[in-house]
Design a protein around this motif. Structure first.
Motif, PDB file in Angstrom:
ATOM      1  N   THR A  19     126.528  19.010  12.847  1.00  0.00           N
ATOM      2  CA  THR A  19     125.151  19.077  12.373  1.00  0.00           C
ATOM      3  C   THR A  19     124.239  19.667  13.446  1.00  0.00           C
ATOM      4  N   ALA A  20     123.020  19.992  13.030  1.00  0.00           N
ATOM      5  CA  ALA A  20     122.029  20.476  13.988  1.00  0.00           C
ATOM      6  C   ALA A  20     121.731  19.412  15.030  1.00  0.00           C
ATOM      7  N   GLU A  21     121.662  18.149  14.591  1.00  0.00           N
ATOM      8  CA  GLU A  21     121.390  17.063  15.530  1.00  0.00           C
ATOM      9  C   GLU A  21     122.490  16.951  16.580  1.00  0.00           C
ATOM     10  N   MET A  22     123.750  17.106  16.142  1.00  0.00           N
ATOM     11  CA  MET A  22     124.867  17.032  17.081  1.00  0.00           C
ATOM     12  C   MET A  22     124.825  18.210  18.054  1.00  0.00           C
ATOM     13  N   ALA A  23     124.565  19.409  17.534  1.00  0.00           N
ATOM     14  CA  ALA A  23     124.509  20.591  18.391  1.00  0.00           C
ATOM     15  C   ALA A  23     123.413  20.454  19.435  1.00  0.00           C
ATOM     16  N   LEU A  24     122.255  19.923  19.020  1.00  0.00           N
ATOM     17  CA  LEU A  24     121.161  19.723  19.974  1.00  0.00           C
ATOM     18  C   LEU A  24     121.554  18.700  21.034  1.00  0.00           C
ATOM     19  N   GLU A  58     123.123  30.520  12.538  1.00  0.00           N
ATOM     20  CA  GLU A  58     121.688  30.759  12.731  1.00  0.00           C
ATOM     21  C   GLU A  58     120.955  29.458  13.031  1.00  0.00           C
ATOM     22  N   PHE A  59     121.182  28.414  12.217  1.00  0.00           N
ATOM     23  CA  PHE A  59     120.472  27.165  12.488  1.00  0.00           C
ATOM     24  C   PHE A  59     121.097  26.405  13.653  1.00  0.00           C
ATOM     25  N   LEU A  60     122.408  26.527  13.831  1.00  0.00           N
ATOM     26  CA  LEU A  60     123.046  25.852  14.961  1.00  0.00           C
ATOM     27  C   LEU A  60     122.619  26.482  16.285  1.00  0.00           C
ATOM     28  N   GLU A  61     122.439  27.798  16.305  1.00  0.00           N
ATOM     29  CA  GLU A  61     121.934  28.461  17.503  1.00  0.00           C
ATOM     30  C   GLU A  61     120.544  27.926  17.857  1.00  0.00           C
ATOM     31  N   ALA A  62     119.691  27.759  16.845  1.00  0.00           N
ATOM     32  CA  ALA A  62     118.347  27.236  17.087  1.00  0.00           C
ATOM     33  C   ALA A  62     118.412  25.836  17.699  1.00  0.00           C
ATOM     34  N   ALA A  63     119.354  25.018  17.218  1.00  0.00           N
ATOM     35  CA  ALA A  63     119.499  23.662  17.754  1.00  0.00           C
ATOM     36  C   ALA A  63     119.984  23.687  19.199  1.00  0.00           C
ATOM     37  N   VAL A  64     120.945  24.566  19.478  1.00  0.00           N
ATOM     38  CA  VAL A  64     121.460  24.680  20.841  1.00  0.00           C
ATOM     39  C   VAL A  64     120.360  25.128  21.792  1.00  0.00           C
ATOM     40  N   VAL A  65     119.597  26.127  21.386  1.00  0.00           N
ATOM     41  CA  VAL A  65     118.507  26.628  22.223  1.00  0.00           C
ATOM     42  C   VAL A  65     117.481  25.527  22.468  1.00  0.00           C
ATOM     43  N   ALA A  66     117.148  24.768  21.434  1.00  0.00           N
ATOM     44  CA  ALA A  66     116.194  23.667  21.590  1.00  0.00           C
ATOM     45  C   ALA A  66     116.709  22.631  22.583  1.00  0.00           C
ATOM     46  N   GLY A  67     117.989  22.315  22.488  1.00  0.00           N
ATOM     47  CA  GLY A  67     118.556  21.340  23.411  1.00  0.00           C
ATOM     48  C   GLY A  67     118.537  21.816  24.851  1.00  0.00           C
ATOM     49  N   LEU A  68     118.912  23.063  25.063  1.00  0.00           N
ATOM     50  CA  LEU A  68     118.975  23.600  26.420  1.00  0.00           C
ATOM     51  C   LEU A  68     117.577  23.755  27.020  1.00  0.00           C
ATOM     52  N   ALA A  69     116.668  24.383  26.269  1.00  0.00           N
ATOM     53  CA  ALA A  69     115.323  24.622  26.800  1.00  0.00           C
ATOM     54  C   ALA A  69     114.581  23.314  27.047  1.00  0.00           C
ATOM     55  N   SER A  70     114.777  22.335  26.175  1.00  0.00           N
ATOM     56  CA  SER A  70     114.114  21.046  26.374  1.00  0.00           C
ATOM     57  C   SER A  70     114.676  20.293  27.571  1.00  0.00           C
ATOM     58  N   ASP A 110     133.248  26.286   8.121  1.00  0.00           N
ATOM     59  CA  ASP A 110     133.367  25.671   9.441  1.00  0.00           C
ATOM     60  C   ASP A 110     132.524  26.418  10.467  1.00  0.00           C
ATOM     61  N   ASN A 111     132.185  25.710  11.522  1.00  0.00           N
ATOM     62  CA  ASN A 111     131.637  26.350  12.711  1.00  0.00           C
ATOM     63  C   ASN A 111     132.034  25.504  13.904  1.00  0.00           C
ATOM     64  N   GLY A 112     131.766  26.010  15.087  1.00  0.00           N
ATOM     65  CA  GLY A 112     132.186  25.309  16.289  1.00  0.00           C
ATOM     66  C   GLY A 112     131.234  25.552  17.433  1.00  0.00           C
ATOM     67  N   LEU A 113     131.342  24.705  18.428  1.00  0.00           N
ATOM     68  CA  LEU A 113     130.490  24.752  19.610  1.00  0.00           C
ATOM     69  C   LEU A 113     131.399  24.724  20.829  1.00  0.00           C
ATOM     70  N   LYS A 114     131.368  25.810  21.588  1.00  0.00           N
ATOM     71  CA  LYS A 114     132.234  25.929  22.753  1.00  0.00           C
ATOM     72  C   LYS A 114     131.365  26.132  23.988  1.00  0.00           C
ATOM     73  N   PHE A 115     131.552  25.277  24.996  1.00  0.00           N
ATOM     74  CA  PHE A 115     130.806  25.397  26.243  1.00  0.00           C
ATOM     75  C   PHE A 115     131.676  26.056  27.306  1.00  0.00           C
ATOM     76  N   LEU A 116     131.049  26.858  28.138  1.00  0.00           N
ATOM     77  CA  LEU A 116     131.715  27.533  29.245  1.00  0.00           C
ATOM     78  C   LEU A 116     131.028  27.145  30.544  1.00  0.00           C
ATOM     79  N   ALA A 117     131.816  26.932  31.577  1.00  0.00           N
ATOM     80  CA  ALA A 117     131.269  26.584  32.877  1.00  0.00           C
ATOM     81  C   ALA A 117     130.855  27.839  33.635  1.00  0.00           C
ATOM     82  N   ARG A 118     130.232  27.645  34.784  1.00  0.00           N
ATOM     83  CA  ARG A 118     129.823  28.771  35.627  1.00  0.00           C
ATOM     84  C   ARG A 118     131.015  29.683  35.878  1.00  0.00           C
ATOM     85  N   GLY A 119     130.785  30.981  35.787  1.00  0.00           N
ATOM     86  CA  GLY A 119     131.872  31.940  35.920  1.00  0.00           C
ATOM     87  C   GLY A 119     132.501  32.327  34.596  1.00  0.00           C
TER      88      GLY A 119
END
Length: 452
Positions: A19-24, A58-70, A110-119
């Protein structure tokens, strides 16, 4: 709640499981874990965020951006680009973390959220566990430490990423592709613009299919999981060969000029020999998983190369490569890692390197791929069994030992519990397909009897 992170990030049905809440929330947690060092080093932490073309992105990207910027993280939005492009840009731009929104080869819901570390590197289990721990603490009421005023992150579009990534791909090719006609199946996914551009700039004549993403058609009857359209197009156009990607373009499978599939094992075999000729195959070693065909192992041995095998999953291949400094590894499914030029599997890079070998030698892909002979392989999923007892059942061990005696040196047995479902995967290879089916069937019955 079970562990959120699977073998390749967090994945599920968008707006239901993911969900958007989870992505944020996960993005805030990731910022605390991955951007912490950058913040303490005296600069504003930065994240690169990309996605595949799924509508839900599109909406998941908005949630991710909100989480990071906040959380005080500046965000560079690179738009629709392949996962390996986001990884590359995370590294080359010196970002503290990267985020890719994609469910790879999965269907559109389906969609997914993948995080990458520095580098631009995939996270290890310890980092994923820390992110999940902070996320769970927030869900149960623990407050975030939120910046205000000038402390909040800023967001901007980074449109230069496309050209930077394509230039990188062209820059690492050992030779041009002039004279080749290639069909590219982009799976209506993240590489729909990148891959044709890279192959064209490298000199190839390009014909594209599956290159019109509309947010709903990703992987729909096309791409690396559905090769039928590509096979037909290669033959119809008289192309030298075809390349197929998945939704986020970290995979590459191929089709030769006759319409026959060339899988990840064969692709690695071709690239391994090319790299050895250029003295780029460190320790003359290739890394693959235990699911690679026995024919691949036999071919590498015949060519004087060493094959190191890992557990299933490209993350385990990558860990082995990084630990020992190996240059090439991958999976039968088409995840191929060329570590000198990428931090993860890169389907476009793999396809370009394969094409470069064809162009350089003047041989057909069919001829090059014949360096290995795929032994018949049968895979049976046995559901509704206790997968945790695969390694402890004496009856099952006896059945496996009997099967191995029957197959001898020309076959192989692998029993693997699923990581996500209550089932056991039975894989049998043999010189003869009928023998492989017979042995696999008996072992599947043995699994049901011993673990049911």
């Amino acid at each position: 709640m079970g562990r959120l992170f699977g073998t390749d990030g967090v994945r599920g049905v968008a707006n239901a499981d993911l969900t958007a809440e989870m992505a944020l929330g996960l993005s805030v947690a990731a910022a605390h874990v991955l951007a912490e060092a950058g913040t303490f080093a005296g600069h504003r932490a930065t994240a690169v965020v990309g996605r595949d073309p799924r509508a839900s992105g599109e909406f998941l990207e908005a949630a991710v951006v909100a989480g990071l910027a906040s959380s005080g993280v500046d965000v560079l939005l690179v738009g629709v680009l392949p996962t390996p492009a986001v990884a590359y840009l995370t590294g080359v731009l010196g970002a503290d973390l990267g985020v890719m929104l994609s469910a790879s080869h999965n269907a559109m819901p389906d969609n997914g959220l993948k995080f990458l570390a520095r580098g631009g590197h995939k996270l290890d289990d310890e980092l994923e566990d820390r992110i999940e721990k902070i996320y769970d603490e927030h869900r149960t009421g623990a407050p975030w430490d939120r910046p205000t005023g000038s402390g909040v992150g800023r967001v901007r579009h980074y449109n230069e990423g496309f050209d930077q990534y394509v230039a990188h791909l062209i820059g690492v090719l050992p030779n041009r592709l002039d004279g080749l006609k290639i069909v590219l199946d982009e799976a209506h996914g993240a590489a729909a613009r990148v891959s044709p551009e890279a192959f064209s700039r490298a000199g190839a004549e390009v014909i594209t299919i599956g290159a019109d993403p509309n947010g709903l058609n990703i992987n729909d009857g096309c791409g690396s999981t559905h090769l039928g359209l590509l096979k037909a197009a290669v033959v119809e156009h008289g192309a030298d060969f075809g390349i197929a990607h998945d939704g986020d373009a970290d995979r590459c499978l191929a089709v030769d000029h006759t319409g026959e599939e060339v899988d990840g094992d064969q692709i690695m075999a071709v690239i391994a020999l090319a790299m050895r000729e250029r003295s780029a195959l460190r320790s003359d070693t290739v890394v693959a998983t235990v699911m690679s065909n026995l024919g691949f192992k036999l071919a590498m041995e015949r060519e004087g190369l060493t094959l190191v095998q890992t557990a299933v999953g490209d993350r385990y291949v990558l860990e082995e490569m990084k630990e020992h400094g190996y240059a090439l590894g991958g999976e039968q499914s088409g995840h191929v890692i060329i570590l000198d030029h990428a931090t993860t599997g890169d389907g476009t890079l793999t396809g370009l390197m394969l094409a470069a070998r064809v162009a350089d030698t003047g041989r057909t892909l069919k001829d090059l791929a014949s360096v290995m002979t795929r032994l018949p392989q049968v895979l049976i999923n046995v559901p509704d069994v206790d997968r945790t007892r695969v390694g402890t059942s004496a009856d099952l061990a006896a059945a496996v030992a009997e099967a191995e005696r029957e197959l001898g040196s020309t076959g192989r047995v692998l029993l693997r519990p699923s990581g996500t479902e209550p089932l056991v995967r039975v894989m049998v290879e043999a010189a003869d397909i009928d023998q492989a089916r017979s042995v696999a069937g008996r072992l599947a019955d043995a699994v049901k009897s011993a673990l049911g």
